[in-house]
Design an enzyme around this catalytic site. Structure first.
Site, PDB file in Angstrom:
ATOM      1  N   LEU A 106       0.830  -0.991  -0.090  1.00  0.00           N
ATOM      2  CA  LEU A 106       0.141   0.011  -0.080  1.00  0.00           C
ATOM      3  C   LEU A 106       0.996   1.102   0.062  1.00  0.00           C
ATOM      4  O   LEU A 106       2.002   1.252   0.751  1.00  0.00           O
ATOM      5  CB  LEU A 106      -0.969   0.062   1.248  1.00  0.00           C
ATOM      6  N   ASP A 107       0.358   2.430  -0.635  1.00  0.00           N
ATOM      7  CA  ASP A 107       1.493   3.551  -0.547  1.00  0.00           C
ATOM      8  C   ASP A 107       1.498   4.042   0.856  1.00  0.00           C
ATOM      9  O   ASP A 107       0.586   3.640   1.761  1.00  0.00           O
ATOM     10  CB  ASP A 107       0.705   4.658  -1.343  1.00  0.00           C
ATOM     11  N   LYS A 108       2.387   4.814   1.005  1.00  0.00           N
ATOM     12  CA  LYS A 108       2.858   5.417   2.415  1.00  0.00           C
ATOM     13  C   LYS A 108       1.534   6.015   2.956  1.00  0.00           C
ATOM     14  O   LYS A 108       1.269   5.854   4.158  1.00  0.00           O
ATOM     15  CB  LYS A 108       4.046   6.277   2.339  1.00  0.00           C
TER      16      LYS A 108
END
Ligand code: URA
Length: 241
Positions: A106-108
């Site tokens: 997942l993106d940050k």
């Protein structure tokens, strides 16, 4: 053929105690193997056949761990990083084990359902595009999604750089708010949801993963909290409901 391992390694792999503490417990006569006091901590056992007791409690062997985390914002979905905190750093001591990794990225700044495991086959099966497992996200947009935008996403989009995204299923969280969108996709391409919405003129201002296959995020988990999956939950990842 039976797969054996050292008693101390078994106990630390099951999060019972460290290898060093296993030595102390053994010396104190607190560990039994098949009803007989363990003589030494480095004795070989077969975790699938032998019964190991610590202080009279039988240790149920689990070969792998499967953890559900509610990933918070600002944390990397990586195993380790020199500069940033990772989802692995957030694990409580009783769920720490060597070999754990986040199954998928997942993106940050994305929040929500993250599975952490040490079972490579499980992760591979879950992430393989061939499995076609749905992931559902809640995307908050900077502007309402137009009807045309919705239709494009539902028929699949191709970006100018040639990246092609399969058709998504679109729904809205609330009536009369087309900027609070539920989007269901089967792939896991880099920045997929954000880039899909960008292709129809919308920026994603917040993104949360709600489910993978038939497994939904346990909303009782606060951001950064985690717990083990039940066997039924583990299976539900592969059910396409
Ligand atoms: N799609 C994105 O754009 N970001 C994520 O973190 C997951 C899916």
């Amino acid at each position: 053929m039976a797969k054996t391992m050292r008693l101390d390694k078994f106990l630390s792999s099951q999060n019972i105690c460290s290898r060093r503490d296993a030595n102390t417990l053994t010396k104190k006569g607190r560990i039994k193997i098949n009803g007989v006091l363990a003589a030494k901590a480095d004795v070989k056992i077969d975790p699938e056949c032998d019964t190991i007791e610590v202080d009279g409690v039988i240790i149920e062997y689990s070969k792998y761990l499967y953890i559900m985390m509610n990933k918070p914002q600002g944390v990397l979905s990586a195993s380790n990083d020199k500069n940033a905190q990772t989802v692995i750093d957030l694990l409580p001591d009783d769920l720490r084990r060597r070999g754990l990794f986040p199954a998928g990225r997942l993106d940050k700044d994305t929040t929500g359902l993250m599975i952490i495991t040490d079972d490579g086959d499980f992760a591979h099966r879950m992430l393989s595009p061939k499995s076609g497992i749905y992931k559902t996200y809640n995307a908050i947009l900077d502007k309402p999604l137009s009807d045309d935008g919705q239709k494009s996403l539902e028929s699949g989009v191709i970006l100018n750089d040639g990246t092609a995204y399969k058709p998504a299923v679109i729904a809205f969280n609330k009536e009369n708010d087309r900027s609070d969108v539920l989007i269901r996709i089967t792939e896991g391409k880099f920045h997929e949801v954000k880039r899909m919405f960008q292709s129809v003129g919308c920026e994603v201002t917040a993104l949360k993963r709600l489910s993978i296959g038939g497994l939904s995020l346990d909303e009782k988990l606060q951001a950064g909290e985690c717990r083990l999956l039940t066997d039924a939950e583990k299976k539900s990842v592969f059910s396409h409901t």
